[in-house]
Write a protein that holds these residues in place. Sequence first.
Motif, PDB file in Angstrom:
ATOM      1  N   ARG A  21     -40.739 -98.637  29.361  1.00  0.00           N
ATOM      2  CA  ARG A  21     -41.106 -98.186  28.000  1.00  0.00           C
ATOM      3  C   ARG A  21     -40.546 -99.118  26.931  1.00  0.00           C
ATOM      4  O   ARG A  21     -41.218 -99.410  25.937  1.00  0.00           O
ATOM      5  CB  ARG A  21     -40.620 -96.760  27.752  1.00  0.00           C
ATOM      6  N   ARG A  49     -42.910-101.295  24.386  1.00  0.00           N
ATOM      7  CA  ARG A  49     -42.722-101.170  22.940  1.00  0.00           C
ATOM      8  C   ARG A  49     -42.364-102.515  22.331  1.00  0.00           C
ATOM      9  O   ARG A  49     -42.857-102.883  21.267  1.00  0.00           O
ATOM     10  CB  ARG A  49     -41.641-100.140  22.638  1.00  0.00           C
ATOM     11  N   ARG A  57     -43.166-100.468  11.811  1.00  0.00           N
ATOM     12  CA  ARG A  57     -42.597 -99.124  11.913  1.00  0.00           C
ATOM     13  C   ARG A  57     -43.679 -98.069  11.685  1.00  0.00           C
ATOM     14  O   ARG A  57     -43.777 -97.088  12.414  1.00  0.00           O
ATOM     15  CB  ARG A  57     -41.471 -98.957  10.895  1.00  0.00           C
ATOM     16  N   LEU A  59     -45.975 -97.912  14.665  1.00  0.00           N
ATOM     17  CA  LEU A  59     -45.311 -97.209  15.769  1.00  0.00           C
ATOM     18  C   LEU A  59     -45.315 -95.708  15.532  1.00  0.00           C
ATOM     19  O   LEU A  59     -45.587 -94.929  16.455  1.00  0.00           O
ATOM     20  CB  LEU A  59     -43.876 -97.720  15.944  1.00  0.00           C
ATOM     21  N   ASP A  60     -45.028 -95.296  14.303  1.00  0.00           N
ATOM     22  CA  ASP A  60     -45.051 -93.861  13.981  1.00  0.00           C
ATOM     23  C   ASP A  60     -46.455 -93.285  14.166  1.00  0.00           C
ATOM     24  O   ASP A  60     -46.624 -92.205  14.717  1.00  0.00           O
ATOM     25  CB  ASP A  60     -44.564 -93.616  12.549  1.00  0.00           C
ATOM     26  N   SER A 107     -48.801 -94.413  16.077  1.00  0.00           N
ATOM     27  CA  SER A 107     -49.225 -94.452  17.485  1.00  0.00           C
ATOM     28  C   SER A 107     -48.784 -93.214  18.260  1.00  0.00           C
ATOM     29  O   SER A 107     -49.357 -92.893  19.298  1.00  0.00           O
ATOM     30  CB  SER A 107     -48.707 -95.717  18.169  1.00  0.00           C
ATOM     31  N   LYS A 108     -47.787 -92.506  17.751  1.00  0.00           N
ATOM     32  CA  LYS A 108     -47.315 -91.278  18.410  1.00  0.00           C
ATOM     33  C   LYS A 108     -48.241 -90.094  18.135  1.00  0.00           C
ATOM     34  O   LYS A 108     -48.185 -89.097  18.843  1.00  0.00           O
ATOM     35  CB  LYS A 108     -45.915 -90.924  17.912  1.00  0.00           C
ATOM     36  N   LYS A 109     -49.075 -90.212  17.116  1.00  0.00           N
ATOM     37  CA  LYS A 109     -49.943 -89.104  16.684  1.00  0.00           C
ATOM     38  C   LYS A 109     -51.344 -89.303  17.247  1.00  0.00           C
ATOM     39  O   LYS A 109     -52.309 -89.496  16.516  1.00  0.00           O
ATOM     40  CB  LYS A 109     -49.947 -89.033  15.161  1.00  0.00           C
ATOM     41  N   THR A 110     -51.451 -89.227  18.549  1.00  0.00           N
ATOM     42  CA  THR A 110     -52.684 -89.591  19.247  1.00  0.00           C
ATOM     43  C   THR A 110     -53.866 -88.691  18.930  1.00  0.00           C
ATOM     44  O   THR A 110     -55.013 -89.106  19.112  1.00  0.00           O
ATOM     45  CB  THR A 110     -52.450 -89.589  20.768  1.00  0.00           C
ATOM     46  N   ASP A 111     -53.629 -87.494  18.429  1.00  0.00           N
ATOM     47  CA  ASP A 111     -54.741 -86.577  18.157  1.00  0.00           C
ATOM     48  C   ASP A 111     -55.224 -86.660  16.707  1.00  0.00           C
ATOM     49  O   ASP A 111     -56.197 -86.010  16.357  1.00  0.00           O
ATOM     50  CB  ASP A 111     -54.338 -85.144  18.501  1.00  0.00           C
ATOM     51  N   CYS A 134     -57.741 -91.904  12.774  1.00  0.00           N
ATOM     52  CA  CYS A 134     -57.124 -93.230  12.690  1.00  0.00           C
ATOM     53  C   CYS A 134     -57.290 -93.890  11.317  1.00  0.00           C
ATOM     54  O   CYS A 134     -57.084 -95.089  11.178  1.00  0.00           O
ATOM     55  CB  CYS A 134     -57.645 -94.135  13.795  1.00  0.00           C
TER      56      CYS A 134
END
Length: 133
Positions: free
Chosen positions: A46, A50, A68, A71-72, A74-78, A81
């Motif tokens: 991981r 990253r 940053r 990256l933030d 990318s965590k909110k996949t649902d 965009c």
Amino acid sequence: MDDGTSIGELAKATGTKVVTIRYYEKIGLLPEPPRTRGNYRAYDARHRERLHFIRRCRDLGFTLAQVRELLDLSKKTDRDCAAVDRLALDHLAEIGRKIADLKRLEKELRRISECCQGGRIGDCRIIEALSGS
């Protein structure tokens, strides 16, 4: 790369300097890895993934703040965009401005260089033009 990879091995695998990896950890772009019994950092896949993402963003000219944000996001996949699109379009506009600046610089340096007749540096038109005299 197996679990427990050293910082030196991670650096080599990603083409990133050790000091840069430590800096990314310090500013929170790269999570701090667990430590071995000998108190060495133990990175896993991981971290490598990253770090590859961060390196790719930096290679493309994104600022650390933009990295940053990406990256933030990318965590909110649902989520939609749109925020990623906005960030990319803003960066594209900045690249366009830089390209225009570089073209102006190229033109000016070409013009100045064509004025050079050789001779002494004290009479150099390039130095004169760059100093604003």
